[in-house]
Design an enzyme around this catalytic site. Structure first.
Site: not given
Ligand code: GCU
Length: 414
Positions: A251, A255, A342, A392
């Protein structure tokens, strides 16, 4: 360029494939000043530095190098952890010559029965090293942690009830049983994950007078930087095969892992677990999270310049397939989860698939499948992709695929 849908309805999020619209991705094999890239040498000497600069200037911000005076201190070592199957080591990395101030605690597990230096998975965790495994000898972080009612975390402090809280995301026993090590550190050691976090994180600690510039690094940059510092430490660890370190991130940390892996070619493999928007997913595809929403909800993650592209992803000089391509020719794994729309699973697949021409420059085949595969069906050679059923998260299934992928790429050459 036609990308009108999002501009008309910036406040809504799209989950309808028929509404995605059309878009043109910035080219992989043409430099920003128009030169064609036809060889791996041209890629490495021209396109790679040009793209890294575009991502630094427009998305993640500049990334400083290794600080002088960085040093390590062993906090503890247990030669018979996990019932005798593993060596557990805790080491503090100090980023300055002093033994106080900016630092990061690394938790390292190594298989006990190893015949020589082992390949290692490395990655940051969300809630502290003590949440990775319930072993009571793991130091509980004293840093800021996000409150979590379900886990009983209040006052932004961790407690011993949270030992092992995220163990299902790290599957230490499985990793060790397969002959790999695991190195992890708490991402909050680098920057607490909230808009004011930079004031106590390394961005402030490492610069005497932080003035946030338009291309300043954000929290994602700070986490990515920390990943490279963890690798600096692993280079000093004789039991680790430093040529075989796979960087994994989930997540927001996914990134950061992609950004770290793009910059730091010492990472031999990069694994993005549901990194979504600002990670593996194409920004120009209007589906799920958007650049605007990322910047609104998490204003501290990216460089200030990234905000220029709120609701205008088609104006970015880059898109995320170019970030993935910066991992080439090293093995890259991009994983999605079906219930995590998402993160735009299809946008992650298309982005991974789009890197094929760059891998081909190196004589490697990336994603071999023409279409997005069905659930739980990994596809691809040097670039692999799966869309797991479920939410997720990071699961045993995900890790099993990463371990198989690492076996294929790391063990063949041993
Ligand atoms: C939120 C955010 C995402 C990210 C996620 C996470 O949903 O919008 O961009 O990847 O958190 O880190 O779990």
């Amino acid at each position: 360029l036609s990308f009108t849908t999002q501009a008309q309805e910036p406040e809504k999020f799209n989950y309808d494939e028929s509404q995605v619209g059309t878009y043109i991705l910035p080219p992989l094999l043409q430099t920003p000043d128009g030169k064609k890239i036809t060889s791996s040498t041209q890629w490495n000497t021209q396109q790679r530095p040009a793209l890294l600069k575009l991502f630094a200037d427009n998305v993640y911000g500049r990334l400083p190098g290794k600080p002088t005076g960085m040093h390590y201190k062993v906090i503890s070592e247990d030669k018979s952890a996990l019932g005798g199957k593993a060596i557990l080591k805790q080491v503090t990395i100090y980023f300055t010559p002093a033994d106080t101030g900016a630092s990061m605690d690394v938790l390292l597990y190594l298989p006990k029965q190893a015949k020589g230096p082992v390949p290692v998975f490395a990655g940051l965790n969300f809630k502290g090293n003590h949440t990775v495994h319930p072993d009571p000898q793991i130091k509980i972080t004293s840093r800021w942690v996000a409150n979590d009612k379900n886990a009983g975390i209040t006052g932004n402090r961790a407690n011993k009830q949270t030992r092992g809280l995220q163990a299902s995301r790290w599957v230490v026993e499985e990793i060790i049983a397969r002959g790999y090590g695991l190195a992890t550190a708490y991402y909050g050691d680098l920057e607490p994950d909230h808009p004011e976090g930079y004031k106590t994180g390394i961005r402030t600690q490492l610069s005497k007078n932080l003035k946030i510039q338009p291309n300043e690094w954000g929290a994602i940059g700070a986490w990515a930087w920390g990943m490279s510092r963890m690798l600096d430490y692993l280079e000093t660890e004789p039991a680790v095969n430093v040529k075989k370190v796979a960087l994994q991130g989930h997540s927001r940390i996914g990134k950061a892992a992609l950004w770290a892996g793009a910059n730091d070619t010492r990472f031999a493999m990069v694994i993005s677990n549901e990194s979504g928007e600002g990670g593996a997913a194409l920004a120009r595809r209007w589906y799920g999270e958007t650049v605007a929403r990322l910047n609104e909800a998490f204003p501290h993650w990216f460089s200030p310049n990234y905000k220029k592209f709120d609701n205008k992803p088609n104006q970015m000089p880059v898109d995320q397939h170019q970030l993935l391509a910066l991992v080439a020719p090293r093995p890259l794994y991009v994983a999605s989860a079906q219930e995590d729309q998402w993160s735009d699973p299809k946008g992650e697949f298309l982005s991974a698939q789009a890197t094929n021409p760059v891998y081909a420059l190196f004589g490697k085949s990336g994603i071999t499948a023409a279409e997005m595969p069905g659930l739980n069906q990994p596809v691809g050679e040097t670039v692999r992709y799966h869309n797991r059923s479920g939410k997720h998260d990071v699961t045993l299934y995900d890790w099993q695929q990463y371990l198989d992928f690492a076996d294929k790429h790391f063990r063949q050459t041993q």
